[in-house]
Design a protein around this motif. Structure first.
Motif, PDB file in Angstrom:
ATOM      1  N   SER A 102       0.844  -1.209   0.000  1.00  0.00           N
ATOM      2  CA  SER A 102       0.000   0.000   0.000  1.00  0.00           C
ATOM      3  C   SER A 102       0.874   1.252   0.000  1.00  0.00           C
ATOM      4  N   GLY A 103       1.930   1.239   0.809  1.00  0.00           N
ATOM      5  CA  GLY A 103       2.833   2.383   0.832  1.00  0.00           C
ATOM      6  C   GLY A 103       3.587   2.545  -0.470  1.00  0.00           C
ATOM      7  N   LEU A 104       3.970   1.421  -1.083  1.00  0.00           N
ATOM      8  CA  LEU A 104       4.742   1.474  -2.322  1.00  0.00           C
ATOM      9  C   LEU A 104       3.936   2.061  -3.481  1.00  0.00           C
ATOM     10  N   VAL A 105       2.650   1.732  -3.572  1.00  0.00           N
ATOM     11  CA  VAL A 105       1.855   2.207  -4.717  1.00  0.00           C
ATOM     12  C   VAL A 105       1.285   3.608  -4.489  1.00  0.00           C
ATOM     13  N   ALA A 106       1.229   4.058  -3.233  1.00  0.00           N
ATOM     14  CA  ALA A 106       0.618   5.361  -2.931  1.00  0.00           C
ATOM     15  C   ALA A 106       1.651   6.470  -3.047  1.00  0.00           C
ATOM     16  N   ILE A 107       2.041   6.795  -4.278  1.00  0.00           N
ATOM     17  CA  ILE A 107       3.027   7.868  -4.477  1.00  0.00           C
ATOM     18  C   ILE A 107       2.436   9.029  -5.279  1.00  0.00           C
ATOM     19  N   ASN A 108       1.173   8.910  -5.626  1.00  0.00           N
ATOM     20  CA  ASN A 108       0.489  10.001  -6.335  1.00  0.00           C
ATOM     21  C   ASN A 108      -0.889  10.217  -5.705  1.00  0.00           C
ATOM     22  N   LEU A 109      -0.873  10.415  -4.404  1.00  0.00           N
ATOM     23  CA  LEU A 109      -2.116  10.546  -3.641  1.00  0.00           C
ATOM     24  C   LEU A 109      -2.405  12.027  -3.387  1.00  0.00           C
ATOM     25  N   TYR A 110      -3.362  12.574  -4.148  1.00  0.00           N
ATOM     26  CA  TYR A 110      -3.662  14.003  -4.039  1.00  0.00           C
ATOM     27  C   TYR A 110      -5.181  14.234  -3.964  1.00  0.00           C
ATOM     28  N   PRO A 111      -5.805  13.851  -2.861  1.00  0.00           N
ATOM     29  CA  PRO A 111      -7.249  14.068  -2.742  1.00  0.00           C
ATOM     30  C   PRO A 111      -7.578  15.549  -2.624  1.00  0.00           C
ATOM     31  N   ALA A 165      -0.920  17.920 -11.511  1.00  0.00           N
ATOM     32  CA  ALA A 165      -0.463  18.179 -12.877  1.00  0.00           C
ATOM     33  C   ALA A 165       0.927  17.604 -13.111  1.00  0.00           C
ATOM     34  N   SER A 166       1.844  17.809 -12.158  1.00  0.00           N
ATOM     35  CA  SER A 166       3.199  17.294 -12.322  1.00  0.00           C
ATOM     36  C   SER A 166       3.238  15.781 -12.156  1.00  0.00           C
ATOM     37  N   GLY A 167       2.324  15.251 -11.329  1.00  0.00           N
ATOM     38  CA  GLY A 167       2.287  13.807 -11.101  1.00  0.00           C
ATOM     39  C   GLY A 167       1.843  13.026 -12.324  1.00  0.00           C
ATOM     40  N   LEU A 168       1.070  13.667 -13.203  1.00  0.00           N
ATOM     41  CA  LEU A 168       0.633  12.986 -14.420  1.00  0.00           C
ATOM     42  C   LEU A 168       1.815  12.636 -15.315  1.00  0.00           C
ATOM     43  N   ALA A 169       2.867  13.447 -15.239  1.00  0.00           N
ATOM     44  CA  ALA A 169       4.053  13.202 -16.070  1.00  0.00           C
ATOM     45  C   ALA A 169       5.052  12.288 -15.374  1.00  0.00           C
ATOM     46  N   ALA A 170       4.848  12.043 -14.083  1.00  0.00           N
ATOM     47  CA  ALA A 170       5.791  11.209 -13.328  1.00  0.00           C
ATOM     48  C   ALA A 170       5.373   9.741 -13.415  1.00  0.00           C
ATOM     49  N   PRO A 171       6.332   8.829 -13.473  1.00  0.00           N
ATOM     50  CA  PRO A 171       5.983   7.397 -13.524  1.00  0.00           C
ATOM     51  C   PRO A 171       5.352   6.945 -12.210  1.00  0.00           C
ATOM     52  N   SER A 172       4.435   6.024 -12.314  1.00  0.00           N
ATOM     53  CA  SER A 172       3.780   5.458 -11.138  1.00  0.00           C
ATOM     54  C   SER A 172       4.305   4.058 -10.897  1.00  0.00           C
ATOM     55  N   THR A 173       4.499   3.706  -9.652  1.00  0.00           N
ATOM     56  CA  THR A 173       4.975   2.357  -9.335  1.00  0.00           C
ATOM     57  C   THR A 173       3.971   1.299  -9.784  1.00  0.00           C
ATOM     58  N   ASN A 215       9.361  11.395  -1.981  1.00  0.00           N
ATOM     59  CA  ASN A 215       9.662  12.805  -1.738  1.00  0.00           C
ATOM     60  C   ASN A 215       8.409  13.667  -1.918  1.00  0.00           C
ATOM     61  N   ARG A 216       7.645  13.403  -2.986  1.00  0.00           N
ATOM     62  CA  ARG A 216       6.418  14.175  -3.222  1.00  0.00           C
ATOM     63  C   ARG A 216       5.400  13.966  -2.099  1.00  0.00           C
ATOM     64  N   MET A 217       5.268  12.714  -1.661  1.00  0.00           N
ATOM     65  CA  MET A 217       4.268  12.422  -0.634  1.00  0.00           C
ATOM     66  C   MET A 217       4.636  13.037   0.711  1.00  0.00           C
ATOM     67  N   ARG A 218       5.919  13.110   1.015  1.00  0.00           N
ATOM     68  CA  ARG A 218       6.316  13.709   2.286  1.00  0.00           C
ATOM     69  C   ARG A 218       6.139  15.225   2.266  1.00  0.00           C
ATOM     70  N   ALA A 219       6.392  15.839   1.112  1.00  0.00           N
ATOM     71  CA  ALA A 219       6.124  17.274   0.994  1.00  0.00           C
ATOM     72  C   ALA A 219       4.625  17.541   1.126  1.00  0.00           C
ATOM     73  N   THR A 220       3.822  16.702   0.486  1.00  0.00           N
ATOM     74  CA  THR A 220       2.369  16.869   0.557  1.00  0.00           C
ATOM     75  C   THR A 220       1.871  16.670   1.989  1.00  0.00           C
ATOM     76  N   THR A 221       2.452  15.715   2.699  1.00  0.00           N
ATOM     77  CA  THR A 221       2.082  15.489   4.103  1.00  0.00           C
ATOM     78  C   THR A 221       2.329  16.743   4.935  1.00  0.00           C
ATOM     79  N   ASP A 222       3.453  17.403   4.700  1.00  0.00           N
ATOM     80  CA  ASP A 222       3.759  18.635   5.438  1.00  0.00           C
ATOM     81  C   ASP A 222       2.670  19.680   5.217  1.00  0.00           C
ATOM     82  N   TRP A 223       2.177  19.817   3.985  1.00  0.00           N
ATOM     83  CA  TRP A 223       1.148  20.826   3.685  1.00  0.00           C
ATOM     84  C   TRP A 223      -0.170  20.480   4.369  1.00  0.00           C
ATOM     85  N   TRP A 224      -0.510  19.192   4.387  1.00  0.00           N
ATOM     86  CA  TRP A 224      -1.720  18.787   5.103  1.00  0.00           C
ATOM     87  C   TRP A 224      -1.578  19.057   6.606  1.00  0.00           C
TER      88      TRP A 224
END
Length: 254
Positions: A102-111, A165-173, A215-224
């Protein structure tokens, strides 16, 4: 009657009576204005008191939603970090595969975060915002807390849009062969991800995508977390005026 007395006093050149009548008229007007202004202030204060009670409920609900999302992000971050460390060490013994997957696949989580704003918008449109909470230190703390919360919500929403928007261009696990989607009846979405951990460790592109996503998910966590902190501070500031402690019920995120 006052006009008749005033006319008679003028004809009789009774200047003392003229002055007295003027004083009575002016005093009546001033008192009338004061009564009207006092009634308006009282009505406005009553409206503000009711608005603050409703605003507290609104903020409590938003804080509960934020708290649930922060818990979800933090839990996934912990699982993802363990997955990364195990992949780098190639240590796959005694691991909770479902949790780490679950942690490995959740790298583009932007609700999206769309908190209730009805009471806030009512306060702004009615002109109460500038005097909300009163002209004192407690009132200033309340208005500052409200301003900070609104800034954090706006910033968070902007960052989510950007990261989407940037996540759409990034590869997903999830797009790599080592990650397989399986049918899982009885689960919320009737699916689960299975990971070939050895194949994942052997795929440098998957590992790079995982590290970038972490890295993206940890930055997003900080904003939440920042938005949650601002919501709690606002709720506590409102509670100073309503006299009711802030009560936040965490909303569980599936």
């Amino acid at each position: 009657m006052i006009l008749a007395r005033l006319s008679r006093a003028v004809r009789e050149q009774n200047w003392f009576a003229v002055v007295l009548e003027f004083v009575i008229v002016i005093a009546g007007v001033v008192i009338g204005f004061q009564i009207t202004a006092g009634a308006e202030r009282s009505a406005m204060q009553s409206r503000m008191d009711r608005a603050l009670v409703r605003l507290q409920v609104e903020v409590e609900q938003s804080a509960g939603m934020l708290d649930g999302l922060v818990d979800a992000y933090q839990g996934l971050n912990v699982s993802r970090t363990e997955a990364i460390e195990r992949l780098l060490a190639r240590d796959f013994e005694d691991m909770d595969e479902a949790r780490l997957a679950s942690g490995l696949v959740a790298i583009n989580l932007y609700p999206a975060f769309s908190p209730q704003q009805g009471v806030y918008e009512e306060i702004v449109s009615s002109g109460m915002l500038s005097s909300l909470g009163g002209d004192n230190e407690a009132g200033e703390r309340l208005r500052n807390a409200l301003s900070r919360y609104q800034r954090e919500v706006t910033f968070l929403q902007g960052q989510i849009d950007y990261m989407r928007a940037s996540g759409l261009a990034a590869p997903s696990t999830m797009d790599f062969p080592a990650v397989i989607l399986e049918y899982a009846p009885g689960t919320v979405r009737e699916r689960r991800y299975a990971v070939d951990w050895q194949a994942a460790a052997d795929d440098p592109e998957l590992m790079q995508a995982l590290l970038q996503g972490n890295n993206r998910m940890r930055a997003t966590t900080d904003w939440w977390e920042d938005t949650l902190e601002a919501a709690i501070a606002l709720c506590d500031a409102i509670a100073e005026h309503t006299g009711r402690p802030c009560e936040i019920v965490t909303e569980a995120i599936e």
